[in-house]
Design an enzyme around this catalytic site. Structure first.
Site, PDB file in Angstrom:
ATOM      1  N   GLY A  96       9.241   1.601   8.487  1.00  0.00           N
ATOM      2  CA  GLY A  96       9.268   0.541   9.488  1.00  0.00           C
ATOM      3  C   GLY A  96      10.588   0.389  10.199  1.00  0.00           C
ATOM      4  O   GLY A  96      10.646  -0.215  11.280  1.00  0.00           O
ATOM      5  N   GLY A 122       6.704  -3.949   0.914  1.00  0.00           N
ATOM      6  CA  GLY A 122       6.218  -5.242   1.369  1.00  0.00           C
ATOM      7  C   GLY A 122       5.052  -5.777   0.570  1.00  0.00           C
ATOM      8  O   GLY A 122       4.804  -6.990   0.549  1.00  0.00           O
ATOM      9  N   HIS A 160       4.242  -8.211  10.338  1.00  0.00           N
ATOM     10  CA  HIS A 160       4.836  -8.509   9.030  1.00  0.00           C
ATOM     11  C   HIS A 160       3.754  -8.772   7.997  1.00  0.00           C
ATOM     12  O   HIS A 160       3.696  -9.847   7.407  1.00  0.00           O
ATOM     13  CB  HIS A 160       5.775  -9.712   9.146  1.00  0.00           C
ATOM     14  CG  HIS A 160       6.829  -9.550  10.185  1.00  0.00           C
ATOM     15  ND1 HIS A 160       7.086 -10.489  11.158  1.00  0.00           N
ATOM     16  CD2 HIS A 160       7.683  -8.520  10.430  1.00  0.00           C
ATOM     17  CE1 HIS A 160       8.053 -10.064  11.946  1.00  0.00           C
ATOM     18  NE2 HIS A 160       8.423  -8.873  11.529  1.00  0.00           N
ATOM     19  N   VAL A 210      -3.187   9.656  -7.935  1.00  0.00           N
ATOM     20  CA  VAL A 210      -2.166   9.554  -8.977  1.00  0.00           C
ATOM     21  C   VAL A 210      -2.914   9.379 -10.294  1.00  0.00           C
ATOM     22  O   VAL A 210      -3.618   8.381 -10.494  1.00  0.00           O
ATOM     23  CB  VAL A 210      -1.224   8.354  -8.758  1.00  0.00           C
ATOM     24  CG1 VAL A 210      -0.210   8.256  -9.902  1.00  0.00           C
ATOM     25  CG2 VAL A 210      -0.498   8.471  -7.412  1.00  0.00           C
ATOM     26  N   GLU A 261       6.467  11.177   2.557  1.00  0.00           N
ATOM     27  CA  GLU A 261       6.267  10.361   3.759  1.00  0.00           C
ATOM     28  C   GLU A 261       5.202  11.008   4.634  1.00  0.00           C
ATOM     29  O   GLU A 261       5.298  12.192   4.970  1.00  0.00           O
ATOM     30  CB  GLU A 261       7.582  10.243   4.539  1.00  0.00           C
ATOM     31  CG  GLU A 261       7.466   9.687   5.945  1.00  0.00           C
ATOM     32  CD  GLU A 261       6.840   8.307   6.002  1.00  0.00           C
ATOM     33  OE1 GLU A 261       5.893   8.121   6.780  1.00  0.00           O
ATOM     34  OE2 GLU A 261       7.302   7.422   5.259  1.00  0.00           O
TER      35      GLU A 261
END
Length: 534
Positions: A85, A487, A454, A228, A34
């Site tokens: 969030g 999301g 959103h 990655v 994070e």
């Protein structure tokens, strides 16, 4: 080969936290990365004037919980910190209407409404969602408006992720048979979106992440993933660096699997970068089909000094205004008036000069009342933010520019706009009920650029790589044991606050991953049912 972890999860929001718990239950060794900080109750700002604790702006050494990103077509509010969030959102957990399950790139791939129903139920229980038990001035005004419109039956007390209990009283974990943290009853201060200082908000660090840690999951805060790479052994090398220190040394870790859960702006930005070199087999659809919930955020400030629109939970009421739209009343706690510096009178016009003229003319026509709005009446005490959302679809695209940062373009349909006639009409009605004046974010007033909390899509589901980035199991096309679970996976416009849907789809995706061959660990007890049925 020996690997540092079975799974590295990039991000700790609603997708990452579900992944951390469910994989830990299945016996996997898990690391959650994070970029934001860990927060305790006392770490949150008392008001949003404390920008250093509220905003995420590393260049200014601000490491708070909310990030504001501005693009050509939309301004985006998102969260940072352990819990993603959930630290900054408004707790509200509605279930989308049927159109969500049958539209978009995923619509024909599964019977989603039936498939997701048990996972919505589980998500509601895990997040401790219950109907808001009490209405206050801003909510009562919306209820009055519903009556005036003949839509009282469509007014709701939404499910919210808050522990109510007895106000101010701390009790032993009421959700997971004592395996969770102690909780304190909500005092309806309205401070949910600046960070709950009273231990009442059910943020992810108090359920999914808390329980995952007790099963062995590791959470590494203040770090971000920069690369990655796929290894020959069908595993991955993940490169990390500090997100908060001046000396940003990198290190590399290996894992059998990777889960991208950094939210749209984190996941899509990283995937676009990786596609150029490290993960070239990623779908060309990365960054496409991004949605904004077709929403507007308009503030209404009342002149009635007896009203206190700051009292309550962040969103305590909602009104379904038609089959495709609904309106919610949002609040900040008393004293949190920072937003007024970025708000101008609500304006219309098809060009910026016309909008500027509209703003100036409003200020000149009523200078005294506007002076009171900005300087006399406490902004948060006198202001309700009207969050209007629609399931009507329009999409944009995120892409990398030559500087390596992101920019937006139009994908399909009309571009997002703040000039939605239904929203403006509802704002007039609410303003009349509270005797208020309407303002909006400066970019909306001057340029018609909408603001959204959103942002969704950018790594959507499809039948193959020509139509999406992931399949119906959230697996990334072209790579084994790689997932997008946040999301960015949302493949249609929900038209409602999306956190519950992200959690439910994440629960389904994780249920399809088998337990580690050496056996799963003892899981958590079923969460207590606190009236969470849908």
């Amino acid at each position: 080969m020996e690997f540092d972890y079975d799974y590295i999860i990039i991000g700790s929001g609603f997708g990452g936290s579900v992944s951390a718990l469910r994989l830990s239950e299945k016996g996997y060794k898990v690391l959650v990365v994070e970029k934001g900080k860990w927060f305790k109750a006392e770490d949150f700002p008392k008001t949003n004037w404390n920008l250093k604790k509220w905003l995420w702006m590393p260049a200014l050494r601000f490491f708070g919980i909310m990030k504001l990103s501005i693009f050509r077509h939309v301004a985006v509010i998102s969260g940072t910190g352990v819990g993603g969030g959930s630290l900054v959102y408004a707790n509200t957990l509605p279930v989308p209407k049927r159109a969500f399950y049958t539209s978009g790139s995923w619509g024909q791939l599964e019977n989603w409404e039936e498939e997701l129903k048990p996972h919505y139920e589980k998500a509601l229980k895990m997040l401790g969602a219950v109907p808001n038990p009490q209405l206050f001035d801003a909510d009562k005004a919306l209820e009055k408006m519903a009556e005036d419109m003949g839509r009282k039956a469509h007014f709701e007390h939404p499910h919210v992720a808050v522990y109510f209990g007895k106000e101010g009283e701390t009790v032993k974990d009421p959700y997971f048979e004592g395996k969770g943290p102690n909780r304190t009853g909500c005092n309806f201060c309205g401070g949910c979106m600046t960070g709950c200082r009273h231990n009442a908000k059910n943020t992810l660090d108090k359920n999914y992440l808390w329980l995952a840690q007790r099963l062995g999951a590791e959470i590494l805060a203040e770090n971000e993933v920069t690369d990655v790479k796929a290894l020959a052994s069908e595993a991955y090398e993940v490169t990390l660096r500090s997100s908060t220190s001046f000396f940003r040394k990198t290190r590399k870790l290996s894992s059998k699997g990777v889960i991208f859960s950094g939210g749209v702006l984190g996941t899509v930005k990283l995937l676009l970068k990786l596609k150029q070199k490290s993960l070239p087999k990623l779908s060309d659809k990365v960054g496409d089909d991004i949605r904004t919930n077709n929403e507007t955020l308009i503030s209404v400030s009342t002149a009635n000094k007896k009203s206190d629109l700051s009292k309550g939970v962040a969103i305590g009421s909602l009104l379904h205004t038609d089959d495709n739209s609904h309106l919610e009343v949002v609040r900040y706690s008393r004293g949190s008036g920072f937003w007024k510096l970025l708000h101008l009178p609500l304006a219309q016009g098809n060009t910026p000069p016309k909008r500027v003229f509209n703003v100036i003319s409003q200020l000149l026509r009523s200078p005294v009342s506007w002076f009171k709005t900005y300087f006399i009446n406490g902004w948060s005490r006198s202001t309700a933010v009207l969050l209007f959302m629609q399931s009507v679809d329009s999409t944009i695209r995120l892409k990398r520019n030559f500087l390596g940062s992101m920019s937006t373009g139009i994908s399909s349909g009309t571009k997002p706009t703040s000039d939605i006639p239904e929203s403006k009409e509802l704002t007039k009605r609410y303003s009349k009920v509270v005797n208020g004046k309407a303002t909006s974010f400066v970019l909306e007033s001057l340029a018609g650029i909408p603001t959204t909390a959103h942002i969704l899509g950018g790594a959507v589901m499809g039948k193959d790589a020509s139509e999406g980035v992931i399949n119906t199991k959230n697996e990334v096309f072209g790579y084994n044991n790689m997932y997008v679970i946040d999301g960015a996976m949302i493949s249609a416009n929900p038209g409602v606050n999306p956190s519950l849907s992200i959690t439910a789809i994440a629960e389904r995706a994780l249920s399809l991953i088998p337990a580690k061959s050496n056996g799963a660990k003892n899981g958590i007890p079923e969460p207590v049912d606190r009236n969470t049925s849908i």
